[in-house]
Design an enzyme around this catalytic site. Structure first.
Site, PDB file in Angstrom:
ATOM      1  N   SER A  94       2.510  10.343   0.855  1.00 19.66           N
ATOM      2  CA  SER A  94       3.422   9.288   0.374  1.00 19.66           C
ATOM      3  C   SER A  94       3.169   9.136  -1.116  1.00 19.66           C
ATOM      4  O   SER A  94       2.132   8.589  -1.508  1.00 19.66           O
ATOM      5  CB  SER A  94       3.128   7.959   1.062  1.00 19.66           C
ATOM      6  N   LYS A 169      10.494   6.392   2.294  1.00 17.17           N
ATOM      7  CA  LYS A 169       9.159   5.876   2.659  1.00 17.17           C
ATOM      8  C   LYS A 169       8.860   4.562   1.914  1.00 17.17           C
ATOM      9  O   LYS A 169       8.292   3.628   2.478  1.00 17.17           O
ATOM     10  CB  LYS A 169       8.102   6.933   2.335  1.00 17.17           C
ATOM     11  N   LYS A 237      -1.081   1.025  -3.133  1.00 16.11           N
ATOM     12  CA  LYS A 237      -0.636   2.278  -3.774  1.00 16.11           C
ATOM     13  C   LYS A 237       0.865   2.483  -3.543  1.00 16.11           C
ATOM     14  O   LYS A 237       1.626   2.749  -4.480  1.00 16.11           O
ATOM     15  CB  LYS A 237      -1.464   3.427  -3.170  1.00 16.11           C
TER      16      LYS A 237
HETATM   17  P1  NAD Z   1      -7.155  10.161   3.527  1.00 15.12           P
HETATM   18  O1  NAD Z   1      -7.722   9.586   2.280  1.00 15.12           O
HETATM   19  O2  NAD Z   1      -7.816   9.884   4.824  1.00 15.12           O
HETATM   20  O3  NAD Z   1      -7.054  11.772   3.389  1.00 15.12           O
HETATM   21  C1  NAD Z   1      -6.802  12.463   2.197  1.00 15.12           C
HETATM   22  C2  NAD Z   1      -7.583  13.761   2.256  1.00 15.12           C
HETATM   23  O4  NAD Z   1      -7.266  14.548   1.095  1.00 15.12           O
HETATM   24  C3  NAD Z   1      -9.114  13.530   2.220  1.00 15.12           C
HETATM   25  O5  NAD Z   1      -9.698  14.166   3.341  1.00 15.12           O
HETATM   26  C4  NAD Z   1      -9.537  14.171   0.909  1.00 15.12           C
HETATM   27  O6  NAD Z   1     -10.836  14.769   0.967  1.00 15.12           O
HETATM   28  C5  NAD Z   1      -8.457  15.222   0.721  1.00 15.12           C
HETATM   29  N1  NAD Z   1      -8.337  15.704  -0.656  1.00 15.12           N
HETATM   30  C6  NAD Z   1      -8.232  14.965  -1.793  1.00 15.12           C
HETATM   31  N2  NAD Z   1      -8.143  15.787  -2.864  1.00 15.12           N
HETATM   32  C7  NAD Z   1      -8.183  17.078  -2.392  1.00 15.12           C
HETATM   33  C8  NAD Z   1      -8.160  18.372  -2.987  1.00 15.12           C
HETATM   34  N3  NAD Z   1      -8.118  18.515  -4.325  1.00 15.12           N
HETATM   35  N4  NAD Z   1      -8.208  19.478  -2.194  1.00 15.12           N
HETATM   36  C9  NAD Z   1      -8.314  19.342  -0.855  1.00 15.12           C
HETATM   37  N5  NAD Z   1      -8.360  18.140  -0.220  1.00 15.12           N
HETATM   38  C10 NAD Z   1      -8.318  17.023  -0.980  1.00 15.12           C
HETATM   39  O7  NAD Z   1      -5.628   9.713   3.552  1.00 15.12           O
HETATM   40  P2  NAD Z   1      -4.647   9.634   4.838  1.00 15.12           P
HETATM   41  O8  NAD Z   1      -4.782   8.303   5.477  1.00 15.12           O
HETATM   42  O9  NAD Z   1      -4.787  10.875   5.646  1.00 15.12           O
HETATM   43  O10 NAD Z   1      -3.235   9.608   4.086  1.00 15.12           O
HETATM   44  C11 NAD Z   1      -2.666  10.765   3.494  1.00 15.12           C
HETATM   45  C12 NAD Z   1      -1.280  10.380   2.992  1.00 15.12           C
HETATM   46  O11 NAD Z   1      -0.482   9.934   4.099  1.00 15.12           O
HETATM   47  C13 NAD Z   1      -1.288   9.219   1.971  1.00 15.12           C
HETATM   48  O12 NAD Z   1      -0.315   9.447   1.010  1.00 15.12           O
HETATM   49  C14 NAD Z   1      -0.956   8.007   2.841  1.00 15.12           C
HETATM   50  O13 NAD Z   1      -0.332   6.959   2.097  1.00 15.12           O
HETATM   51  C15 NAD Z   1      -0.001   8.617   3.858  1.00 15.12           C
HETATM   52  N6  NAD Z   1       0.065   7.901   5.142  1.00 15.12           N
HETATM   53  C16 NAD Z   1      -1.053   7.414   5.726  1.00 15.12           C
HETATM   54  C17 NAD Z   1      -0.933   6.715   6.929  1.00 15.12           C
HETATM   55  C18 NAD Z   1      -2.161   6.132   7.610  1.00 15.12           C
HETATM   56  O14 NAD Z   1      -1.989   5.330   8.551  1.00 15.12           O
HETATM   57  N7  NAD Z   1      -3.378   6.493   7.225  1.00 15.12           N
HETATM   58  C19 NAD Z   1       0.316   6.527   7.536  1.00 15.12           C
HETATM   59  C20 NAD Z   1       1.448   7.077   6.932  1.00 15.12           C
HETATM   60  C21 NAD Z   1       1.308   7.763   5.723  1.00 15.12           C
END
Ligand code: NAD
Length: 292
Positions: A94, A169, A237
């Site tokens: 997102s 979104k 965010k």
């Molecule tokens: P998260 O922080 O749990 O996961 C992000 C992952 O990206 C981490 O494991 C991190 O180590 C990895 N990462 C960061 N930089 C990196 C790089 N350079 N190379 C490889 N890996 C890297 O976040 P999330 O909750 O999984 O959310 C991901 C996206 O989905 C966000 O944009 C969030 O807003 C969206 N989202 C989350 C939810 C939720 O309920 N958690 C729901 C809908 C949408």
């Protein structure tokens, strides 16, 4: 066809598992080794971001926000350097729709297609493979890749050109945040007026005020459960992206600005890691109520 997934966090890891279940040949990358090892144990191959770019016809990203997606894709020795013409990036993070457009236009110069495909549904639906995808990009690129998204979601809707997925979104995130605040405010009023909020919930959930937000968040508020779910800091965010987008297109968003201030207040009172239903704590702290 080989698929690569970069980002195995709360969402990316279960999404990887669903791609594997659907039979895709999947390479994965994350800064967190234990997340990679878990995906490898489920059948994925571990690869660097560069290897994913070079070897995969479709690159999926599930990263926190715009700066991370931009750095991974377009930074020095970024994935885009290694991707071949005719390959596709599907960014499921997102992020700011303006940044989606910026990345797509850089990729276009190299003959690489892009879809922005953020999701709604959170961790439980990521695990079940029933996420809702809102997708921006060319129709024919969407049609070619819909099946991949379908392996992780119950609904995959094409919303328009690149950026339309993330704009959708943002609309979703505004509605959810305002809805949670209205619910918190109404439950606090009921409690202070001497009516049991549990009974208020039972009485109104089937009427016009009932909603998916109410079904999912009212029980958490009533139990005092703040375990995320979706963290306040992630919602901050998203609303920052919504405010930036609104300012750039001249859309009025006073409700978004107001609920963002409530989230910011909670963040500065140590609640940034709590579920976004913790807006109820803002009302608790102001009123001195211990619980609903
Ligand atoms: P998260 O922080 O749990 O996961 C992000 C992952 O990206 C981490 O494991 C991190 O180590 C990895 N990462 C960061 N930089 C990196 C790089 N350079 N190379 C490889 N890996 C890297 O976040 P999330 O909750 O999984 O959310 C991901 C996206 O989905 C966000 O944009 C969030 O807003 C969206 N989202 C989350 C939810 C939720 O309920 N958690 C729901 C809908 C949408």
């Amino acid at each position: 066809m080989k698929i690569g997934l970069i980002g195995l966090g709360i969402m990316g890891k279960p999404m990887a598992k669903n791609l594997l279940k659907a039979g895709y040949d999947l390479a994965v990358s994350d800064l967190n080794r234990s997340a990679v090892e878990e995906a490898v144990a489920a059948g994925a191959k571990s690869a660097s971001n560069a290897e994913i770019g070079a070897d995969c016809g479709v690159v999926l990203t599930m990263l926190p926000n715009s700066p991370q997606v931009k750095a991974v894709m377009l930074g020095e020795d970024g994935v885009a350097v290694h991707m071949k013409p005719g390959s596709t990036l599907i960014d499921m993070s997102s992020i700011d729709p303006m940044v989606s457009k910026e990345i797509a236009s850089e990729l276009e110069k190299k003959g690489i297609e892009m879809l922005d495909a953020p999701v709604s549904g959170g961790e439980p639906k990521a695990i079940d493979g029933t996420l809702s995808f809102m997708v921006g990009g060319k129709r024919e690129v969407f049609d070619r890749h819909k099946e991949i998204l379908g392996a992780m979601g119950a609904s995959v809707v094409h919303c328009g050109g690149v950026g339309a997925g993330n704009t959708t979104k943002l609309a979703n995130q505004i509605i959810v945040a305002c809805n949670i605040q209205a619910l918190s405010e109404a439950m606090t009023l009921a409690k202070m007026a001497g009516v049991d909020p549990q009974l208020v919930f039972q009485a109104i959930r089937g009427g016009l005020a009932g909603s998916t937000v109410m079904e999912s968040k009212a029980p958490m508020m009533l139990e005092g459960n703040d375990r995320p779910g979706f963290k306040i800091d992630l919602h901050i965010k998203d609303l920052n992206n919504a405010l930036d987008c609104a300012h750039s297109v001249g859309a009025p968003v006073p409700m978004t600005a107001q609920v963002q201030e409530v989230f910011q207040w909670l963040h500065s009172h140590g609640c940034g890691g709590d579920d976004h239903s913790s807006i109820i704590k803002y009302y608790r702290m102001l009123t001195g109520l211990e619980s609903l």
